[in-house]
Design a protein around this motif. Structure first.
Motif, PDB file in Angstrom:
ATOM      1  N   ILE A  99      -9.953  28.820 -18.529  1.00 55.09           N
ATOM      2  CA  ILE A  99      -9.475  27.005 -18.217  1.00 55.09           C
ATOM      3  C   ILE A  99     -10.478  26.421 -17.602  1.00 55.09           C
ATOM      4  O   ILE A  99     -10.810  26.709 -16.460  1.00 55.09           O
ATOM      5  CB  ILE A  99      -8.133  27.262 -17.609  1.00 55.09           C
ATOM      6  CG1 ILE A  99      -6.876  27.857 -18.869  1.00 55.09           C
ATOM      7  CG2 ILE A  99      -7.783  25.770 -17.608  1.00 55.09           C
ATOM      8  CD1 ILE A  99      -5.395  27.978 -18.053  1.00 55.09           C
ATOM      9  N   PHE A 100     -10.910  25.261 -18.233  1.00 52.80           N
ATOM     10  CA  PHE A 100     -11.866  24.495 -17.495  1.00 52.80           C
ATOM     11  C   PHE A 100     -11.379  22.798 -17.470  1.00 52.80           C
ATOM     12  O   PHE A 100     -11.027  22.542 -18.505  1.00 52.80           O
ATOM     13  CB  PHE A 100     -13.065  24.546 -18.250  1.00 52.80           C
ATOM     14  CG  PHE A 100     -14.291  23.635 -17.691  1.00 52.80           C
ATOM     15  CD1 PHE A 100     -14.763  23.968 -16.506  1.00 52.80           C
ATOM     16  CD2 PHE A 100     -14.747  22.520 -18.158  1.00 52.80           C
ATOM     17  CE1 PHE A 100     -15.813  23.406 -15.827  1.00 52.80           C
ATOM     18  CE2 PHE A 100     -15.640  21.777 -17.585  1.00 52.80           C
ATOM     19  CZ  PHE A 100     -16.336  22.124 -16.626  1.00 52.80           C
ATOM     20  N   TRP A 101     -11.122  22.321 -16.062  1.00 51.36           N
ATOM     21  CA  TRP A 101     -10.719  21.144 -16.037  1.00 51.36           C
ATOM     22  C   TRP A 101     -11.731  19.901 -15.900  1.00 51.36           C
ATOM     23  O   TRP A 101     -11.434  18.631 -15.925  1.00 51.36           O
ATOM     24  CB  TRP A 101     -10.047  21.188 -14.788  1.00 51.36           C
ATOM     25  CG  TRP A 101      -8.711  21.771 -14.456  1.00 51.36           C
ATOM     26  CD1 TRP A 101      -8.685  23.200 -14.627  1.00 51.36           C
ATOM     27  CD2 TRP A 101      -7.329  21.225 -14.401  1.00 51.36           C
ATOM     28  NE1 TRP A 101      -7.376  23.350 -14.471  1.00 51.36           N
ATOM     29  CE2 TRP A 101      -6.542  22.271 -14.434  1.00 51.36           C
ATOM     30  CE3 TRP A 101      -6.808  19.829 -14.326  1.00 51.36           C
ATOM     31  CZ2 TRP A 101      -5.004  22.069 -14.215  1.00 51.36           C
ATOM     32  CZ3 TRP A 101      -5.397  19.821 -14.270  1.00 51.36           C
ATOM     33  CH2 TRP A 101      -4.668  20.928 -14.213  1.00 51.36           C
ATOM     34  N   GLY A 102     -12.921  20.412 -16.132  1.00 53.08           N
ATOM     35  CA  GLY A 102     -13.937  19.314 -16.070  1.00 53.08           C
ATOM     36  C   GLY A 102     -13.823  18.110 -17.018  1.00 53.08           C
ATOM     37  O   GLY A 102     -14.556  17.069 -16.945  1.00 53.08           O
ATOM     38  N   HIS A 103     -13.199  18.144 -18.077  1.00 54.76           N
ATOM     39  CA  HIS A 103     -13.095  17.181 -18.994  1.00 54.76           C
ATOM     40  C   HIS A 103     -11.886  16.455 -18.995  1.00 54.76           C
ATOM     41  O   HIS A 103     -11.375  15.600 -20.021  1.00 54.76           O
ATOM     42  CB  HIS A 103     -13.390  17.892 -20.358  1.00 54.76           C
ATOM     43  CG  HIS A 103     -14.810  18.188 -20.643  1.00 54.76           C
ATOM     44  ND1 HIS A 103     -15.634  16.948 -20.944  1.00 54.76           N
ATOM     45  CD2 HIS A 103     -15.360  19.096 -20.424  1.00 54.76           C
ATOM     46  CE1 HIS A 103     -16.963  17.815 -21.089  1.00 54.76           C
ATOM     47  NE2 HIS A 103     -16.870  19.124 -20.540  1.00 54.76           N
ATOM     48  N   THR A 104     -10.934  16.760 -18.081  1.00 50.00           N
ATOM     49  CA  THR A 104      -9.523  16.246 -17.965  1.00 50.00           C
ATOM     50  C   THR A 104      -9.551  14.592 -17.899  1.00 50.00           C
ATOM     51  O   THR A 104     -10.235  14.108 -17.197  1.00 50.00           O
ATOM     52  CB  THR A 104      -8.710  16.834 -16.717  1.00 50.00           C
ATOM     53  OG1 THR A 104      -8.841  18.180 -16.799  1.00 50.00           O
ATOM     54  CG2 THR A 104      -7.302  16.330 -16.826  1.00 50.00           C
ATOM     55  N   GLU A 105      -8.752  14.054 -18.831  1.00 44.85           N
ATOM     56  CA  GLU A 105      -8.658  12.637 -18.856  1.00 44.85           C
ATOM     57  C   GLU A 105      -7.596  11.862 -18.306  1.00 44.85           C
ATOM     58  O   GLU A 105      -7.852  10.838 -17.514  1.00 44.85           O
ATOM     59  CB  GLU A 105      -8.966  12.301 -20.418  1.00 44.85           C
ATOM     60  CG  GLU A 105     -10.308  12.498 -21.095  1.00 44.85           C
ATOM     61  CD  GLU A 105     -10.529  12.427 -22.559  1.00 44.85           C
ATOM     62  OE1 GLU A 105      -9.253  12.180 -23.254  1.00 44.85           O
ATOM     63  OE2 GLU A 105     -11.633  11.998 -23.094  1.00 44.85           O
ATOM     64  N   ALA A 128      -9.149  21.459  -5.508  1.00 42.09           N
ATOM     65  CA  ALA A 128      -9.776  22.200  -6.417  1.00 42.09           C
ATOM     66  C   ALA A 128     -11.043  21.603  -6.843  1.00 42.09           C
ATOM     67  O   ALA A 128     -11.297  20.538  -7.167  1.00 42.09           O
ATOM     68  CB  ALA A 128      -8.633  22.351  -7.612  1.00 42.09           C
ATOM     69  N   PRO A 129     -12.081  22.565  -7.296  1.00 36.76           N
ATOM     70  CA  PRO A 129     -13.301  21.886  -7.523  1.00 36.76           C
ATOM     71  C   PRO A 129     -13.440  21.339  -8.969  1.00 36.76           C
ATOM     72  O   PRO A 129     -14.263  20.572  -9.357  1.00 36.76           O
ATOM     73  CB  PRO A 129     -14.225  23.305  -7.614  1.00 36.76           C
ATOM     74  CG  PRO A 129     -13.504  24.498  -7.795  1.00 36.76           C
ATOM     75  CD  PRO A 129     -12.149  23.829  -7.195  1.00 36.76           C
ATOM     76  N   GLN A 130     -12.588  21.977 -10.054  1.00 38.47           N
ATOM     77  CA  GLN A 130     -12.668  21.567 -11.380  1.00 38.47           C
ATOM     78  C   GLN A 130     -12.234  20.013 -11.749  1.00 38.47           C
ATOM     79  O   GLN A 130     -12.673  19.316 -12.327  1.00 38.47           O
ATOM     80  CB  GLN A 130     -12.247  22.532 -11.991  1.00 38.47           C
ATOM     81  CG  GLN A 130     -13.150  23.684 -12.255  1.00 38.47           C
ATOM     82  CD  GLN A 130     -12.727  24.693 -13.326  1.00 38.47           C
ATOM     83  OE1 GLN A 130     -11.811  24.558 -14.006  1.00 38.47           O
ATOM     84  NE2 GLN A 130     -13.536  25.729 -13.551  1.00 38.47           N
ATOM     85  N   PRO A 131     -10.842  19.757 -11.242  1.00 35.00           N
ATOM     86  CA  PRO A 131     -10.210  18.442 -11.618  1.00 35.00           C
ATOM     87  C   PRO A 131     -11.285  17.295 -11.407  1.00 35.00           C
ATOM     88  O   PRO A 131     -11.761  17.045 -10.276  1.00 35.00           O
ATOM     89  CB  PRO A 131      -8.868  18.482 -10.954  1.00 35.00           C
ATOM     90  CG  PRO A 131      -8.522  20.054 -10.728  1.00 35.00           C
ATOM     91  CD  PRO A 131      -9.944  20.606 -10.456  1.00 35.00           C
ATOM     92  N   ARG A 132     -11.280  16.308 -12.303  1.00 28.34           N
ATOM     93  CA  ARG A 132     -11.806  15.241 -11.902  1.00 28.34           C
ATOM     94  C   ARG A 132     -11.198  13.874 -11.379  1.00 28.34           C
ATOM     95  O   ARG A 132      -9.877  13.999 -11.504  1.00 28.34           O
ATOM     96  CB  ARG A 132     -12.225  14.626 -13.609  1.00 28.34           C
ATOM     97  CG  ARG A 132     -13.119  15.597 -14.375  1.00 28.34           C
ATOM     98  CD  ARG A 132     -13.248  14.886 -15.749  1.00 28.34           C
ATOM     99  NE  ARG A 132     -13.950  13.660 -15.784  1.00 28.34           N
ATOM    100  CZ  ARG A 132     -14.261  12.810 -16.801  1.00 28.34           C
ATOM    101  NH1 ARG A 132     -13.692  13.037 -17.815  1.00 28.34           N
ATOM    102  NH2 ARG A 132     -15.027  11.779 -16.634  1.00 28.34           N
TER     103      ARG A 132
END
Length: 398
Positions: A99-105, A128-132
């Protein structure tokens, strides 16, 4: 030669820089997240995950069709946990990809979670490091999961639609970073766009994206305390200097028709004043507008007084919307979502430090004076309209 060979042998292991790589096809790209209350001790986390298409755009094994006949570009996964981290771990157990949150809009809170408090959830998303931090935040009436499951045709998924609406600045637009900053302010008050999913307009309409309301959820001490409707939200945007795009329709005094104006530019200035122990706020709103449509008999192309009448009607409309927003929020909810606290803090740091702990008592009693200055730059009318207006005036004189 021996030194050169030894150097090559020693540095060769350092050249293998791809040992810890993560390929895109090993990631489950999260485009949207929804957080709902499951019971008194648990939440339900729902993730909208992007389905990659084949290079040719058709026939790929990862593609499927929804009931509307369009290509499905996302799937929805849910899990129940005591917090977000726990729920994510349970979803990950059933996912072949990481699961990768880097593109969460977008990130949506269900109303039940919002009324219970969102500080813990926001704290996790910021740590958390991934959520934008640029993800757009919403509150949904009922189940937030329904928004992610919404059928779409105009865009590839519902997250894309809500992101574009947030970027347009037509409604209140709040990112994760904005929300964290508002909750960290001395007033601890915040505002988020509030949406309600409605039924489709017709049974054959499989696209539900146009069927939701645009309200505003008001937060105090990280808990949702109520909502304000769409017209009142416009007044909120005027006060927060966040209105960028709008069409305002007014009825000038003494006329039976309407004039619709397109907003070109808007600027709101707040001036805090403390005199004799009284806290006051002066608000100046300056707008520049174009006339889009005129159904009145006013000749805006050549009659300067007619233009003044339209500008006066625009000023009355802005001031009334702001007054309604102030009554609803300042007197009703007593939540400083206008950031008056920040203005007083910057202008009167000494007085602010002395009264900071009393702000919740002071804010409802702050006297607010609003003055609007609307300017219509171009009437936007054709010569046909102008000649028709002159003919009507001549008939009235006869």
């Amino acid at each position: 030669m021996l030194k050169l060979l030894l150097t090559a042998v020693l540095y060769t292991p350092l050249l293998t820089g791809c040992w810890d790589r993560t390929e895109v096809n090993d990631l489950a790209l999260v485009t949207g997240a929804a957080i709902d209350k499951y019971d008194d001790t648990s939440i339900e986390l729902t993730l909208q995950i992007f389905i990659p298409r084949s290079a040719g755009g058709g026939g790929g094994g990862l593609e499927s069709s929804n009931k509307g006949g369009s290509i499905q570009t996302s799937l929805v996964k849910s899990a129940v946990g005591v917090d977000i981290a726990d729920a994510i771990s349970k979803i990950q157990e059933k996912m072949p990809r990481k699961i990768f949150w880097g593109h969460t809009e977008i990130i949506i809170f269900g109303e039940s979670v919002a009324r219970q408090g969102v500080r813990d959830e926001v704290d996790y998303l910021m740590r958390a490091p991934q959520p934008r931090e640029r993800s757009f935040m919403y509150v949904c009436k009922g189940s937030a999961r329904e928004i992610l499951e919404m059928n779409t045709r105009l865009e590839r998924n519902s997250s894309e639609i809500m992101r574009e609406i947030g970027k347009s600045k037509i409604i209140l637009s709040v990112t994760l970073a904005d929300l964290a900053q508002m909750l960290g302010n001395p007033s601890s008050a915040a505002a988020l766009p509030y949406i309600e999913l409605l039924a489709a307009n017709t049974p054959r309409n499989h696209d539900d994206t146009g069927s939701f309301t645009n309200y505003t959820a008001v937060f105090k001490d990280d808990k949702m305390v109520g909502t304000i409707d769409d017209p009142t939200t416009r007044g909120l945007l005027w006060l927060r200097d966040e209105i960028k795009t709008a069409v305002v329709t007014v009825t000038p005094e003494g006329t039976s028709g309407h004039v619709s104006l397109r907003l070109l530019k808007s600027k709101t200035k707040l001036q805090p004043i403390i005199e004799n122990g009284k806290w006051r706020m002066n608000v100046w709103i300056h707008t520049e507008d174009d006339a889009l449509q005129n159904t009145t008999s006013l000749d805006l192309a050549s009659d300067h007084q007619a233009v003044k009448r339209v500008e006066a009607a625009m000023n009355d409309d802005i001031e009334e919307r702001v007054a309604v927003a102030l009554r609803k929020v300042q007197q009703g909810y007593k939540a400083d979502i206008f950031d008056f606290a920040g203005e007083f803090h910057r202008a009167y740091p000494k007085e602010w430090r002395q009264n900071q702990k009393r702000w919740n008592e002071i804010f409802p009693n702050v006297e607010v004076t609003v003055q609007s200055d609307a300017r219509m730059l171009r009437p936007g009318l054709s010569s046909i309209k102008s000649s028709r207006s002159r003919e009507e005036k001549e008939k009235e004189e006869e």
